[in-house]
Design a protein around this motif. Structure first.
Motif, PDB file in Angstrom:
ATOM      1  N   ILE A  29       0.866  -1.170   0.000  1.00  0.00           N
ATOM      2  CA  ILE A  29       0.000   0.000   0.000  1.00  0.00           C
ATOM      3  C   ILE A  29       0.908   1.227   0.000  1.00  0.00           C
ATOM      4  CG2 ILE A  29      -2.035   1.065   1.032  1.00  0.00           C
ATOM      5  CD1 ILE A  29      -2.274  -1.961   0.349  1.00  0.00           C
ATOM      6  N   SER A  30       0.894   1.974  -1.083  1.00  0.00           N
ATOM      7  CA  SER A  30       1.823   3.094  -1.236  1.00  0.00           C
ATOM      8  C   SER A  30       1.071   4.418  -1.352  1.00  0.00           C
ATOM      9  CB  SER A  30       2.693   2.887  -2.478  1.00  0.00           C
ATOM     10  OG  SER A  30       1.897   2.922  -3.657  1.00  0.00           O
ATOM     11  N   ASP A  31       1.831   5.497  -1.252  1.00  0.00           N
ATOM     12  CA  ASP A  31       1.271   6.845  -1.402  1.00  0.00           C
ATOM     13  C   ASP A  31       2.051   7.542  -2.513  1.00  0.00           C
ATOM     14  OD1 ASP A  31       0.512   9.501  -1.256  1.00  0.00           O
ATOM     15  OD2 ASP A  31       0.286   9.464   0.922  1.00  0.00           O
ATOM     16  N   SER A  32       1.437   7.681  -3.660  1.00  0.00           N
ATOM     17  CA  SER A  32       2.116   8.244  -4.829  1.00  0.00           C
ATOM     18  C   SER A  32       2.501   9.712  -4.618  1.00  0.00           C
ATOM     19  CB  SER A  32       1.228   8.116  -6.072  1.00  0.00           C
ATOM     20  OG  SER A  32      -0.034   8.735  -5.856  1.00  0.00           O
TER      21      SER A  32
ATOM     22  N   GLU B 114       2.550 -13.425  -6.249  1.00  0.00           N
ATOM     23  CA  GLU B 114       1.995 -12.146  -6.704  1.00  0.00           C
ATOM     24  C   GLU B 114       2.459 -11.006  -5.806  1.00  0.00           C
ATOM     25  OE1 GLU B 114      -2.391 -10.292  -7.891  1.00  0.00           O
ATOM     26  OE2 GLU B 114      -2.254 -11.928  -6.441  1.00  0.00           O
ATOM     27  N   TYR B 115       2.891  -9.930  -6.430  1.00  0.00           N
ATOM     28  CA  TYR B 115       3.256  -8.711  -5.700  1.00  0.00           C
ATOM     29  C   TYR B 115       2.468  -7.567  -6.348  1.00  0.00           C
ATOM     30  CZ  TYR B 115       6.107  -5.274  -3.191  1.00  0.00           C
ATOM     31  OH  TYR B 115       6.529  -4.270  -2.360  1.00  0.00           O
ATOM     32  N   GLU B 116       1.528  -7.007  -5.595  1.00  0.00           N
ATOM     33  CA  GLU B 116       0.635  -5.970  -6.126  1.00  0.00           C
ATOM     34  C   GLU B 116       0.839  -4.652  -5.378  1.00  0.00           C
ATOM     35  OE1 GLU B 116      -4.189  -5.094  -6.689  1.00  0.00           O
ATOM     36  OE2 GLU B 116      -3.495  -6.891  -5.617  1.00  0.00           O
ATOM     37  N   VAL B 117       0.989  -3.580  -6.135  1.00  0.00           N
ATOM     38  CA  VAL B 117       1.096  -2.245  -5.547  1.00  0.00           C
ATOM     39  C   VAL B 117      -0.265  -1.567  -5.632  1.00  0.00           C
ATOM     40  CG1 VAL B 117       2.248  -0.001  -5.652  1.00  0.00           C
ATOM     41  CG2 VAL B 117       3.527  -2.080  -6.215  1.00  0.00           C
ATOM     42  N   VAL B 118      -0.775  -1.131  -4.476  1.00  0.00           N
ATOM     43  CA  VAL B 118      -2.095  -0.502  -4.390  1.00  0.00           C
ATOM     44  C   VAL B 118      -1.930   0.918  -3.879  1.00  0.00           C
ATOM     45  CG1 VAL B 118      -4.414  -0.639  -3.398  1.00  0.00           C
ATOM     46  CG2 VAL B 118      -3.139  -2.753  -3.896  1.00  0.00           C
ATOM     47  N   ASP B 119      -2.433   1.897  -4.595  1.00  0.00           N
ATOM     48  CA  ASP B 119      -2.317   3.284  -4.142  1.00  0.00           C
ATOM     49  C   ASP B 119      -3.292   3.545  -3.002  1.00  0.00           C
ATOM     50  OD1 ASP B 119      -3.037   6.408  -4.378  1.00  0.00           O
ATOM     51  OD2 ASP B 119      -1.033   6.048  -5.198  1.00  0.00           O
TER      52      ASP B 119
END
Length: 362
Positions: free
Chosen positions: A129-132, A156-161
């Motif tokens: 969980i990232s913050d763009s 699986e590696y998923e980046v979620v904003d």
């Protein structure tokens, strides 16, 4: 003559007998499962074994089913070693093999097919969980490589904003405190050889494990502040050519996980330099000052207190090294027979051992 016969002649005909063994691999149609073939290859190369036969069976075959029942195997892939001298084989460890009379079974593969359900278990998925909007925040994707390096299978590696609907939902459901954060599925529990060592790094949630501590820089969700961005000030004497290169301390701080963004050089003879000497009661230079954001690094505070002081304004001043630096300068100036570069190597070694006596360099 009898002495010679008893003590020497038997050794001429003495040889080490290799242990005879059979190897059977039970495999399944599972692309992500643990590779027992590589394990079997390693066992065969052992100098203590003479492998009479090696066989690979699909776990659905009748022959494999009979072996599964005979040896009470719960998961595949599995590896069976059959030998009359099974207890003498040094490669076989009780922690990883199930031992019986004349056999040893490795059935601790991860990932694996659970024979009772037919499901593939142990394949891990990760959500970051990232913050763009945080330009200084680092991606945590390097942790994927670190986990894979210790044998964890990540499918699986998923980046979620964090601003997306799914991101907001994951933040609320898992009570996340900082960004970026990693959510790791509970399949990671299956990795018996590593999970007990890293378990304390996590907080357990309903569906995931979450890392307890952030990797700086990070965004504190409750305040919206970016934490962990530290500036460093090098307080030096420009006229001292032989003084210790204090910029080398930067890599030491970075090795502790401290993120250093801006660097400033201040000479002690300047107005600002004199102010710093007085304000922080600095008795020896060169040294470094870390900005108050160093307080964001709770995990290294105790260690830093051993080499310096946290001041009233929150800044950290490296001080314990000052007597060491004085000794360094003294030795560099006094050395005649030893080349400077050789001496620097000895100084670096002594610095690492925290032993600064002249005898070290004799």
């Amino acid at each position: 003559v009898f002495f010679i016969y008893v003590n020497f002649l038997p050794n001429l005909f003495k040889f080490e007998r290799k242990i005879s063994a059979e190897i059977i691999e039970l495999s399944g149609e599972c692309e992500d499962c643990f590779d027992t073939k590589a394990m079997a290859d390693g066992i065969i190369k052992s100098e203590e074994l003479k492998v009479k036969s090696r066989e690979t069976l699909n776990y659905n075959s009748e022959e494999a089913k009979a072996l599964i029942e005979k040896y009470d195997i719960k998961r595949v892939p599995a590896l069976i070693i059959i030998s009359r001298d099974i207890e003498k084989i040094e490669l076989i460890e009780k922690e990883t093999f199930s031992l019986g009379e004349g056999y040893a079974v490795f059935d601790k593969s991860v990932p694996y097919i659970d024979l009772s359900s037919g499901k593939i278990i142990g394949v891990v998925s990760i959500k970051e969980i990232s913050d763009s909007s945080c330009k200084d925040c680092m991606s945590l994707s390097q942790l994927q490589k670190q986990l894979e390096a210790i044998g964890i299978k990540i499918k699986e590696y998923e980046v979620v904003d964090s601003s997306s609907s799914s991101g907001k939902k994951l933040i609320n459901e898992n009570n996340l405190k900082f960004l970026p954060s990693l959510l790791i599925t509970k399949e990671i529990e299956e990795y018996w050889w590593v999970f007990p060592q890293i378990e304390n790094s996590f907080i357990e949630k309903k569906e995931y494990y979450v890392f307890k501590n952030p990797i700086s820089p990070y965004k504190e969700i409750s305040t919206g502040k970016i934490k962990g961005i530290v500036d460093i000030t090098y307080l030096t004497n420009e006229s001292c050519e032989d003084c210790f290169n204090v910029t080398q301390l930067k890599s030491s701080f970075q090795g502790l996980g401290i993120f250093i963004k801006n660097e400033e050089y201040v000479d002690v003879n300047s107005a600002k330099g004199k102010t710093l000497l007085s304000e922080y009661d600095i008795k020896a230079i060169p040294t470094v000052i870390l900005s108050k954001e160093i307080s964001d690094y709770e995990s290294v505070k105790e260690l830093l207190e051993k080499v310096g002081t946290f001041e009233k304004d929150g800044k950290f001043v490296f001080k314990r090294g000052s007597p060491h630096i004085i000794m360094i300068n003294f030795l560099l100036k006094e050395s005649v027979s030893i080349k400077k570069e050789q001496l620097r190597v000895k100084i670096a070694d002594a610095y690492e051992k925290d032993v600064f006596t002249k005898e070290v360099f004799d």
